[in-house]
Design a protein around this motif. Structure first.
Motif, short mmCIF file in Angstrom:
data_model
loop_
_atom_site.label_atom_id
_atom_site.label_comp_id
_atom_site.label_asym_id
_atom_site.label_seq_id
_atom_site.Cartn_x
_atom_site.Cartn_y
_atom_site.Cartn_z
N PRO B 219 0.78 -0.91 0.11
CA PRO B 219 -0.22 -0.08 0.29
C PRO B 219 0.60 1.21 0.27
CG PRO B 219 0.03 -1.31 2.28
CD PRO B 219 0.90 -2.06 1.45
N GLU B 225 -6.72 2.06 -1.36
CA GLU B 225 -7.26 1.34 -1.27
C GLU B 225 -8.73 1.20 -2.34
OE1 GLU B 225 -9.45 0.61 1.84
OE2 GLU B 225 -10.10 -0.85 1.51
N LEU B 228 -6.34 0.67 -5.61
CA LEU B 228 -5.94 -0.24 -6.01
C LEU B 228 -7.27 -1.26 -6.44
CD1 LEU B 228 -3.91 -2.99 -6.10
CD2 LEU B 228 -4.69 -3.20 -3.33
N ARG B 232 -8.03 -3.19 -9.72
CA ARG B 232 -8.73 -4.69 -9.55
C ARG B 232 -9.28 -4.84 -10.44
NH1 ARG B 232 -5.63 -7.94 -6.65
NH2 ARG B 232 -4.23 -7.42 -4.68
N GLU C 303 -7.48 -2.27 4.47
CA GLU C 303 -6.36 -2.51 3.56
C GLU C 303 -5.56 -2.22 3.06
OE1 GLU C 303 -9.59 -5.00 0.66
OE2 GLU C 303 -7.33 -5.12 -0.26
N ASP C 304 -5.31 -0.89 2.83
CA ASP C 304 -4.60 0.17 2.80
C ASP C 304 -3.33 0.40 4.10
OD1 ASP C 304 -6.01 3.26 1.87
OD2 ASP C 304 -6.09 1.69 3.83
N LYS C 306 -1.29 -0.21 7.11
CA LYS C 306 0.24 -1.08 7.68
C LYS C 306 0.11 -2.16 9.40
CE LYS C 306 2.72 1.73 4.27
NZ LYS C 306 3.91 1.85 4.09
N LYS C 335 1.70 -7.61 3.29
CA LYS C 335 2.65 -5.91 3.45
C LYS C 335 3.82 -5.79 3.97
CE LYS C 335 -2.17 -4.26 3.26
NZ LYS C 335 -3.24 -4.26 4.47
N SER C 337 6.08 -3.34 3.63
CA SER C 337 7.14 -2.35 2.72
C SER C 337 7.52 -1.50 3.90
CB SER C 337 6.44 -1.25 2.14
OG SER C 337 4.98 -1.26 2.68
N ARG C 422 -12.68 9.85 3.25
CA ARG C 422 -13.44 8.51 3.92
C ARG C 422 -13.78 9.22 5.67
NH1 ARG C 422 -8.09 4.70 2.64
NH2 ARG C 422 -8.99 4.01 4.80
#
Lengths: 138, 348, 571
Positions: B219, B225, B228, B232, C303-304, C306, C335, C337, C422
């Motif tokens: 990420p 999010e 991506l 997809r 999901e994004d 870490k 993940k 990174s 968000r």
């Protein structure tokens, strides 16, 4: 009309359009002959009035260069510009003036190639559309 | 004739990539006039050749931020900028550093209180992965080559014949997460970098088919999010969770062949691509090695420069201290600028 | 027309001499041009000195620079206090290099266009008006909202640099989400002691006033003159007058509920962290019974972010490495990174931790007091051959969903800050450089913008502190009045501009003496309400100018006239 070089007014904002115009020069890309670059601090400074005045006073086309969504230095200027353009398009439709004459194009600070290509494309489009019908050429 | 100049500055910043220029600009806000040196003739480092990767809206690649910072540096008179300048010697002399800088035939003898190493990174040398044919097959390029092509030419072409490619493959993790070459780290930026390049390409050339060969998608940033998910859902991008071991070249068809496992059938088939883009990872800039030696710095486990203890007066900023994208480099550089300020003012 | 002086920057010879000759003869014929001087590199200090002397001698009223992009010259003249006798806004630049000579194919055409550009620049120069600068005194007083890790770190950094800090925290205790952590993933120290030391340093610092529990009730004013009303836990209202505001209010978490997810053996990452901190080797206990199988279910949410991967990996190394458990981590992507994560991942695999990558959400069910986790393993690419693995687990660890605080809507309205897509603070706009907000003098960092792991949070806190210190270090904010200005006589109080200004720089105040909408019978000396732009908070974008229906707002450095001349419609 032979030798019709459309007069294009390009509103270039300090953050994207103007540095891209400089970059186009630095890359020695050729811009169409009759382009007038108007420097503004932000695309949000460009009022609906200016877009219409440009056509009223003889420009064949207008391009409003603005930053991409979520990339405006002043956060909302590009969205304001887009909204004003929609308003102007609705007015143009009502009076029978081709909407294609005024458009908005999104760029970033380093979009020299995109600016040059957009101006070139616009010039060709306007050559097909013909000169501005509002101008009294008698 | 060698011209010798004497300079006395509070801070020397070595490297004018986004890290070096961020620190230079932030220090001038405090009235501290830094000396910024750069080996090349233009400033901005690696990120200055990046293209804007927007599609309908900004894709948060930060390339434009680099361009803006570069022009701010040229306009900022408090920053003394020396391009085509290299360090030929540094040593510590009690509380100060003495350095010899070489600019062509000119020499500068510098005394300074603090040194910032912002030497940056090199892309991993893809020729080391001989099985991919980089350097032998013209249509195998790195993501950086692709970026440069898009920025300066504005067009996507196959280097072999100048035509538009129809099928492109992206190979991720070239030089990263790779035990065979000893790079046991993730370069952090390549997944988002490649996906943003794909989005930018699709905006201009909607019909290109892309195959994305990867291990794990990392990420990047707070909008990742939704970004991506849109990748997809895009039918033109085929995600294949496996890294091909070799690229074959077919001279007859001038195409690159890769063995691809098909998730639907389970068979491994040979597929042809017009262009293969290698997402190469990051390694420490070659030129930094002498600096590490002279300043008695250490390497991290992954081969980047370790941040030294605060009292030493030496600071390491940006990707040369560990892989970072532009966003995190700017953040890290502001953090280092604060440390430099605290050091010079004796705070802490 | 005013007397105009012209400086031609030959840019070290890149301006062709044939053009320079043509230009000189053209300029000689224009009466307004008092002189035209040539320089090889106009921005060099020697050339600027010569320019200064020439301007003093010739007493011109405006200056036109003929050369490259204005960006090269502007800050030379404007920002660095060069001793030029003219106001720096009385200069204009004719950009004939990048935008004319370099972008035209035909030389003759290029020269014609360049001449037209220069003549236009002369008309622009005549229209220019001087713009003064102003200074807003800034005191080293900062209000920080939120006492989590970011707030604590920033408070200490600022206090050490001599700033008076007010730290307002909603709860009684400090530390936010960091108090739920036991160990770092990349350091051997325990978080509790490390955090407690930071908090005690903060409490002992005389420059930091801690108000906890307390909340912000109102905020008025702008940079340098904020007025914040804070309600303390005891019900007292305090008014603070910070000059800068920092927002570090963090985030909240929500646990997945319903059906099997309510089972006691389905726990969160923080609950597992607590369990591990209380566990003694050789193995963990749950309700008195040994825990042997632990399954982590990541990436169903967040999901994004870490954080989950980092904590899961850290915990699994302890469980598998020293507590004799079998750990399986289910995720969509591994993940790695963050710094050092790839090595920890390999170490975990070496110890026997299993990683299963899935696409379809795993299914949980209760089997004989254990949780059965069924997942399709996508490591085999052929979909038909993909196995469904079933793992009988003593404990299933499920991360909580990371969400913005419920009060953030209200807080952002109080502070007049933007919310992102968000619901977190600030849109994801790269130009904000992470720590800036839409308002000058208000900065944002940490989980309220986007939650990250500890080292990144500390870097962000430092980056914010750096911005605040840079702003406050000079004791004042000096700015040009190249801002929007409302003509109060014309203002109809439609409230469009305060709503439209992205920087919340416009308020409505009673300060006008006359108004065109005045009706008869109103006594003299009545103060009228009108929109007012706070010049220190204005960014000069001109959005309000374009929206005002009465055209009552002017942008001083880009008035209508300047734009019309550029468009060529002024004739």
């Amino acid at each position: 009309m032979a030798n019709f070089e459309p007069k294009i007014i390009a509103f270039c904002c300090d953050q994207s359009g103007y540095p891209s115009a400089d970059m186009a020069g630095a890359l020695r890309l050729n811009l169409p002959k009759n382009v007038q670059i108007v420097r503004v601090p932000c695309a949000g400074r460009v009022e609906a009035l200016y877009l219409l005045k440009a056509l009223e006073k003889g420009a064949d086309g207008v391009i409003l260069f603005a930053c991409y969504e979520d990339n405006c230095q002043y956060l909302r200027g590009n969205l304001r510009a887009k909204g004003r353009l929609s308003y102007v398009h609705r007015l143009m439709e009502k009076i029978g003036l081709e909407k294609e004459r005024i458009e908005i194009c999104y760029l970033a600070t380093n979009s020299g190639v995109k600016l040059a290509e957009t101006l070139e494309r616009k010039s060709k489009e306007l050559k097909r559309l013909g000169p501005n019908p509002c101008v009294d050429r008698r | 004739m060698t011209l010798t100049n004497m300079l006395e500055k509070e801070v020397l910043i070595i490297g004018s990539g986004i890290a070096g220029i961020t620190i230079a600009l932030e220090l001038t806000q405090w009235g501290i006039p830094p000396l910024l040196i750069e080996r090349n003739s233009s400033i901005g480092g690696l990120a200055s050749i990046f293209c804007c990767k927007a599609s309908e809206s900004c894709n948060k690649c930060f390339a434009c931020v680099v361009d803006k910072r570069v022009s701010e540096v040229y306009q900022n008179k408090k920053i003394q900028l020396l391009t085509q300048t290299e360090v030929s010697r540094i040593r510590r002399n009690e509380k100060k550093f003495e350095a010899t800088l070489k600019k062509g035939r000119e020499l500068y003898h510098l005394r300074t209180n603090a040194i910032v190493v912002a030497a940056g990174i090199d892309p991993y040398d893809a020729t080391q992965k001989g099985e991919y044919g980089y350097g032998r097959y013209p249509d195998v390029i790195t993501a950086k080559d692709l970026d440069e092509m898009l920025r300066y030419k504005g067009k996507l072409i196959r280097p072999s014949n100048g035509e538009l490619p129809g099928r492109i493959a992206f190979f991720q993790c070239v030089g990263s997460r790779d035990e065979s070459i000893g790079n046991l780290y993730c370069s952090q930026v390549c997944c988002a970098y490649a996906l943003r390049l794909i989005k930018a390409i699709h905006y201009q050339y909607p019909l290109i088919e892309v195959s994305f060969f990867y291990m794990d998608i990392q990420p990047a940033g707070s909008s990742f999010e939704s970004f991506l998910n849109s990748c997809r859902e895009d039918r033109r991008i085929r995600f294949i969770r496996s890294l091909p071991s070799k690229i074959y070249f077919s001279p007859a068809s001038n195409l690159l062949k890769v063995r691809v496992p098909d998730p639907q059938t389970g068979d491994v088939a040979e597929e042809a691509f017009d262009l293969v883009v290698l997402s190469v990872g990051m390694v420490l800039n070659k030129g930094a090695k002498s600096l590490v030696q002279w300043l008695a710095l250490n390497y991290t486990e992954d081969g980047f420069i370790e941040s030294p203890p605060l009292q030493k007066g030496v600071f390491v900023a940006g990707a040369c201290s560990g892989p970072k994208d532009i966003d995190r480099t700017i953040l890290h550089s502001k953090h280092i600028a604060l440390e430099v300020y605290q050091f010079l003012k004796g705070i802490n | 027309m005013a007397r105009i002086g012209i400086f031609i920057d030959t840019l070290k010879g890149t301006l062709p001499s044939s053009f320079r000759d043509q230009l000189r003869s053209t300029l000689r014929e224009i009466p307004e041009v008092a002189f035209s001087a040539e320089e090889e590199e106009l921005v060099s200090s020697e050339a600027l000195e010569r320019m200064s002397k020439l301007l003093e001698r010739e007493k011109v009223e405006r200056v036109v620079v003929v050369g490259g992009s204005p960006k090269i010259y502007e800050t030379s003249f404007q920002k660095w206090g060069l001793p030029l006798p003219l106001n720096s806004y009385l200069f204009t630049v004719a950009n004939i290099r990048e935008q004319v000579l370099w972008s035209s194919m035909d030389e003759k055409e290029a020269f014609e266009k360049a001449k037209r550009t220069i003549l236009k620049a002369l008309r622009i120069a005549s229209s220019l008006k001087p713009i003064e600068s102003q200074t807003l005194p800034l005191k080293p007083e900062v209000l920080i909202l939120g006492g989590g890790l970011s707030g604590i770190s920033i408070a200490s950094t600022l206090a050490k640099a001599g700033i008076q800090v007010f730290l307002v925290e909603k709860e009684k205790t400090l530390g936010g989400k960091t108090t739920e952590l036991w160990k770092f993933y990349n350091k051997e120290v325990e978080v509790k002691g490390w955090l407690e030391q930071k908090i005690s340093e903060l409490r002992q610092n005389p420059r930091i006033s801690l108000l906890a529990p307390a909340q912000l009730k109102y905020l008025r004013g702008h940079l340098g003159r904020f007025q914040a009303t804070v309600l303390t836990g005891k019900g007292e209202e305090m008014t603070l007058t910070p000059h800068v505001i920092v927002v570090t209010t963090g985030y909240r978490v929500e646990r997945k509920r319903g059906g099997i997810y309510d089972h006691k053996r389905v726990i969160t990452l923080s609950e597992m962290e607590k369990l591990l901190s209380e566990t003694h080797p050789p193995f963990p206990l749950f309700e008195g019974k040994r825990v042997e199988t632990v399954t982590y279910l990541l990436d169903e949410t967040n999901e994004d972010i870490k954080l989950d991967a980092i904590n899961a990996l850290k915990q699994s190394l302890i469980l598998q490495g020293s507590l004799k458990c079998q750990v399986t981590i289910l995720c969509k992507e591994v993940k790695v990174s963050s710094e050092g994560m790839e090595r920890l991942y390999r170490k975990a695999r070496g110890l026997g931790v299993l990683f299963v990558k899935y696409e379809e959400s795993p299914r949980l069910s209760l089997v004989d007091g254990q949780i059965q986790v069924e997942v399709k393993d996508t490591s085999i690419l052929h979909k038909e051959d993909q196995w469904t693995i079933s793992i009988l687990s003593d404990l299933v660890v499920l991360p909580e969903t990371i969400l913005p605080h419920q009060e953030l809507n209200e807080l952002s309205a109080l502070l007049k800050l933007h919310l992102g897509k968000r619901g977190f603070l600030m849109e994801d706009n790269p130009q904000l450089l992470r720590v800036r907000s839409n308002r000058r003098g208000i900065f944002v960092a940490g989980g309220c913008r986007f939650p990250q792991e500890i080292s990144e949070t500390l870097f962000e806190a430092d980056a914010l502190a750096q911005e605040v210190l840079a702003l406050l270090s000079k004791g004042a904010y000096t700015y040009d009045l190249s801002v929007a200005e409302v003509d109060p006589k014309k203002c109809a109080l439609c409230y469009t501009c305060p709503r439209v200004c992205p920087h919340s720089a416009i308020t409505v105040e009673k300060y006008a003496e006359k108004n065109v909408y005045l009706t008869y019978g109103i006594p003299q000396n009545t103060q009228w309400g009108a929109a007012k732009v706070d010049p220190a908070s204005c960014f000069g974008c001109g959005i309000c100018v374009g929206e005002c229906p009465a055209r009552a707002i002017t942008l001083r450095h880009y008035p209508d006239e300047l734009i019309y001349i550029q468009m060529g419609v002024d004739g």
